[in-house]
Write a protein that holds these residues in place. Structure first.
Motif, PDB file in Angstrom:
ATOM      1  N   CYS A 714       0.826  -1.204   0.000  1.00 24.00           N
ATOM      2  CA  CYS A 714       0.000   0.000   0.000  1.00 24.00           C
ATOM      3  C   CYS A 714       0.864   1.259   0.000  1.00 24.00           C
ATOM      4  O   CYS A 714       2.031   1.243   0.404  1.00 24.00           O
ATOM      5  N   GLU A 715       0.232   2.352  -0.431  1.00 24.24           N
ATOM      6  CA  GLU A 715       0.780   3.688  -0.228  1.00 24.24           C
ATOM      7  C   GLU A 715      -0.317   4.526   0.390  1.00 24.24           C
ATOM      8  O   GLU A 715      -1.412   4.638  -0.179  1.00 24.24           O
ATOM      9  N   ASP A 716      -0.032   5.084   1.577  1.00 25.22           N
ATOM     10  CA  ASP A 716      -1.062   5.792   2.346  1.00 25.22           C
ATOM     11  C   ASP A 716      -2.304   4.916   2.510  1.00 25.22           C
ATOM     12  O   ASP A 716      -3.434   5.405   2.462  1.00 25.22           O
ATOM     13  N   PHE A 717      -2.088   3.630   2.660  1.00 25.09           N
ATOM     14  CA  PHE A 717      -3.136   2.622   2.832  1.00 25.09           C
ATOM     15  C   PHE A 717      -4.120   2.569   1.661  1.00 25.09           C
ATOM     16  O   PHE A 717      -5.263   2.162   1.811  1.00 25.09           O
ATOM     17  N   THR A 718      -3.637   2.991   0.491  1.00 25.22           N
ATOM     18  CA  THR A 718      -4.309   2.646  -0.756  1.00 25.22           C
ATOM     19  C   THR A 718      -3.538   1.462  -1.308  1.00 25.22           C
ATOM     20  O   THR A 718      -2.360   1.595  -1.661  1.00 25.22           O
TER      21      THR A 718
END
Length: 735
Positions: A714-718
């Protein structure tokens, strides 16, 4: 300092932290004080200047000055009668060392240890230098001359001395100020990283690696930057060059005499360009950082030799620098008594070999070897051992290594095998057996001094070393040693009542851990390095208690050292009136700047805790160092790594599963096999009342696919689509 410069004359042992120790001979009594109020009050009441001597336990030239000057009765009486003498171990009081070293460098153009500085009773320096011979030598004044002139000037020209000291300190306050302008943001990461690469490439020495001709230092901060630079420039010429520079340097260091081929570990630096003849002291901080650099090179290249060297370093630290409490000792000295006898210590005596010694130890003729070669013939060929010694005169100015050999690998095992008509396996076995025999011989030699002081900061660095190597190699023993080290830090160097780190503790006479009467409060690097070690330990063990303590320590660091106006952290307590300069370390040297380490700590913690203020604080820190990063990023390669991590954002790798389950272990092994400088790793084990779930509620939405352990990137929980196959995870992480 402990076992250092003036232990015979002034006999103050920092471990006991007593107010005053003294030495009495037939004629005189000499006093030396620790840095503290008693000495300051004495200087003011007696209206005497202060003589401040700064060094450290394994400092070679400190020992030289000890023998030459501080054991001299005339010099001792002059000091005792006319000055208040203070001694400081720079490793215990880096704040005091940094202030007066800044003065010495500004006024003399150089610096080093031993450092000798003369202060007014209100602690303003007015004269400073490094090593002084006892008597005038050429153009260098002797200590007797310096003391006489200072006494004359103190009597006849005191006002000028005091005003010049005051002017220098005021100028240094302005010249050393580091702060962000209002609204300033960090410089562009891409430009800074490229400039750092270009500056390192310009200083790179192509034949043997490293970043100058001689003396040549390991500089792990440079190597870690270059690997991080490669990781985001893999397809470019510059990226390939960065990787080649790193791997070649690490290979040549491992082959060289700076690497102890008999008893493992690395010496401090090489006196020549080929990594052959070292300065023989071994420092804990070098072992810690080099272990991480070598295991990172293994992740990058897959070459087993790098993993072997990393393991080799930790073997040395576990055997020779480890306390039973779990802590790590600071250093081994370069000097020791010669095995052949004598009362005078010599540099490298514990480590070097005469050709005749090797022949006597390895006399057996090797079956099948060309020309009836003995084990000694093969060993001496491989390690460059010569009958007359292999140390050039330029590397031995004091003649201490005459006729001696420093082992250096001159040929690959394959070439040595071919030279003697043997199999590679046979030669490998023979060399290993010979090294083991030589290690046994070394045990019978007089050992060098062991500095058993245990520093929180260096123990934090070593914690990272064991955690990182243990995770990559999936070595349970190394991980257990890392957990033991963290437990030591919490038990012995964390004052839970006052909520502060302590700087140091010591091995007592009964082999138990002791603390001084007045324990020294921790400095910025004690917090930053330990926090980094705890974050690495969490990623290696996935035990959230280490994250929790890391968060607690970061809050304390912010409270004690953060500059709310200019950004960045002060190196020491900015409210301490006895420390004249409020400094922020702006260079990654033998140890990384604590601000550099903190830039990445803050970013990692923001991802683990959901605290955006720490991400913002990391940006503010980088903005404060913007000018330095822009002009000379080569001075701060570790901070450039923090700048890059802020720019590229950290990947959040979440593994859903039970920690010890085989499928979870397979996914974790995949992550740990790769060099991923811009990532945080966390385990979502379904314990929704646990630490991480409370900090990051979004973890509750990430679950296992079916009954299999599952990875989310994830990135920033995306997050990308979840994967359960280790090869799919590998592909995802390398995209």
């Amino acid at each position: 300092w402990t076992g250092g410069l003036v232990h015979l004359l002034f006999s103050f042992t920092s471990r006991t932290n007593l107010n005053l120790m003294n030495y009495t001979d037939q004629k005189y009594k000499y006093n030396m004080y620790p840095w503290g109020q008693e000495a300051f009050d004495k200087a003011r009441s007696e209206d005497k200047p202060i003589f401040l001597s700064v060094g450290y336990s394994t400092c070679h030239w400190c020992h030289v000055m000890e023998r030459e000057s501080f054991e001299d009765e005339e010099i001792g009486k002059t000091l005792s009668d006319n000055f208040v003498c203070i001694k400081v171990d720079r490793e215990e009081r880096p704040d005091v060392d940094k202030v007066y070293m800044t003065f010495v460098q500004a006024t003399s153009g150089g610096g080093g240890w031993p450092m000798s500085v003369w202060l007014t009773p209100d602690l303003r320096p007015f004269i400073g230098g490094t090593y002084f011979p006892p008597k005038d030598s050429g153009r260098r004044p002797g200590l007797k001359t310096v003391l006489t002139r200072i006494m004359e000037q103190w009597q006849d020209n005191r006002e000028a001395l005091e005003s010049s000291g005051e002017r220098v300190i005021e100028a240094l306050k302005k010249g050393t100020s580091i702060a962000a302008n209002p609204g300033e943001t960090p410089p562009p990461a891409h430009d800074v990283a490229n400039r750092c690469f270009v500056q390192l490439a310009h200083s790179y020495e192509e034949e043997y690696g490293g970043f100058r001709d001689a003396p040549k230092f390991p500089s792990p901060v440079n190597l870690m930057f270059l690997m991080s630079f490669w990781s985001v420039n893999r397809s470019s010429t510059e990226g390939s060059e960065a990787l080649q520079m790193t791997l070649h340097t690490l290979r040549m260091m491992a082959l060289g005499g700076i690497h102890d081929h008999v008893a493992q570990g690395f010496h401090r630096y090489s006196t020549d360009s080929s990594w052959h003849v070292p300065h023989f002291e071994k420092m804990l901080y070098d072992q810690a950082q080099l272990a991480v650099a070598y295991i990172s090179a293994y992740q990058v290249s897959g070459e087993q030799v790098f993993a072997d060297v990393a393991r080799d370093i930790l073997l040395y630290v576990s055997r020779d620098l480890s306390d039973k409490s779990g802590g790590f000792y600071s250093a081994e000295d370069a000097d020791s008594l010669p095995a052949a006898g004598g009362s005078e210590k010599r540099e490298g005596a514990f480590c070097v070999w005469m050709g005749s010694e090797v022949r006597e130890l390895l006399p057996v003729v090797v079956e099948g070897a060309t020309g009836g070669a003995t084990e000694a013939d093969i060993f001496m060929h491989h390690y460059g051992v010569k009958e007359q010694g292999n140390v050039d005169m330029e590397q031995d100015p004091h003649g201490e290594l005459q006729g001696q050999n420093v082992l250096i690998v001159r040929y690959s095992v394959e070439l040595t095998a071919a030279r003697f008509g043997l199999s590679v396996a046979k030669v490998s076995e023979l060399l290993a057996s010979a090294r083991a025999k030589m290690a046994e011989v070394r045990k019978s030699r007089p050992a060098p001094h062991l500095d058993t002081k245990m520093l929180a900061s260096w123990n934090g660095l070593m914690l990272s070393g064991f955690a990182r190597v243990g995770a990559v190699l999936d070595d349970k023993a190394l991980l257990e040693r890392a957990v033991q080290a963290a437990g030591f830090l919490k038990e012995h160097l964390w004052d839970a009542e006052r909520q502060i780190m302590l700087r140091s503790c010591y091995r007592g006479d009964e082999m138990e851990v002791e603390q001084g009467v007045s324990p020294i409060a921790g400095f910025l690097d004690d917090y930053a390095y330990v926090i980094c070690g705890l974050l690495d330990l969490y990623e290696a063990t996935l035990q959230p208690e280490w994250l929790r303590w890391g968060e607690e320590l970061q809050d304390r660091q912010d409270l004690l050292f953060w500059d709310a106006e200019g950004g960045g952290y002060y190196c020491s307590d900015p409210t301490d009136p006895t420390v004249l300069l409020r400094l922020k370390q702006d260079q990654d040297g033998a140890e990384p700047s604590a601000n550099s380490v903190s830039a990445l700590n803050l970013l990692r913690l923001s991802h683990y805790t959901g605290r955006k203020d720490w991400s913002q604080r990391s940006q503010q820190l980088l903005a404060a160092f913007s000018d330095r990063l822009t002009r000379v990023p080569i001075a701060l390669p570790e901070m450039v790594r923090g700048l890059m991590a802020n720019h590229y954002t950290l990947k959040q790798i979440v593994i859903c599963g039970q920690r010890d389950a085989p499928d979870t272990s397979s996914l974790l092994a995949t992550v740990n096999s790769l060099f991923l400088p811009h990532k945080v790793l966390m385990l979502a084990d379904g314990e929704t009342e646990g630490y991480l779930y409370q900090r990051l509620p979004i973890l509750s939405s990430l679950t296992c696919q079916g009954s299999s352990a599952t990875a989310y990137v994830c990135e920033d929980f995306t997050c990308a689509l979840p994967v359960t196959d280790p090869q799919e995870l590998r592909r995802l992480l390398l995209e």
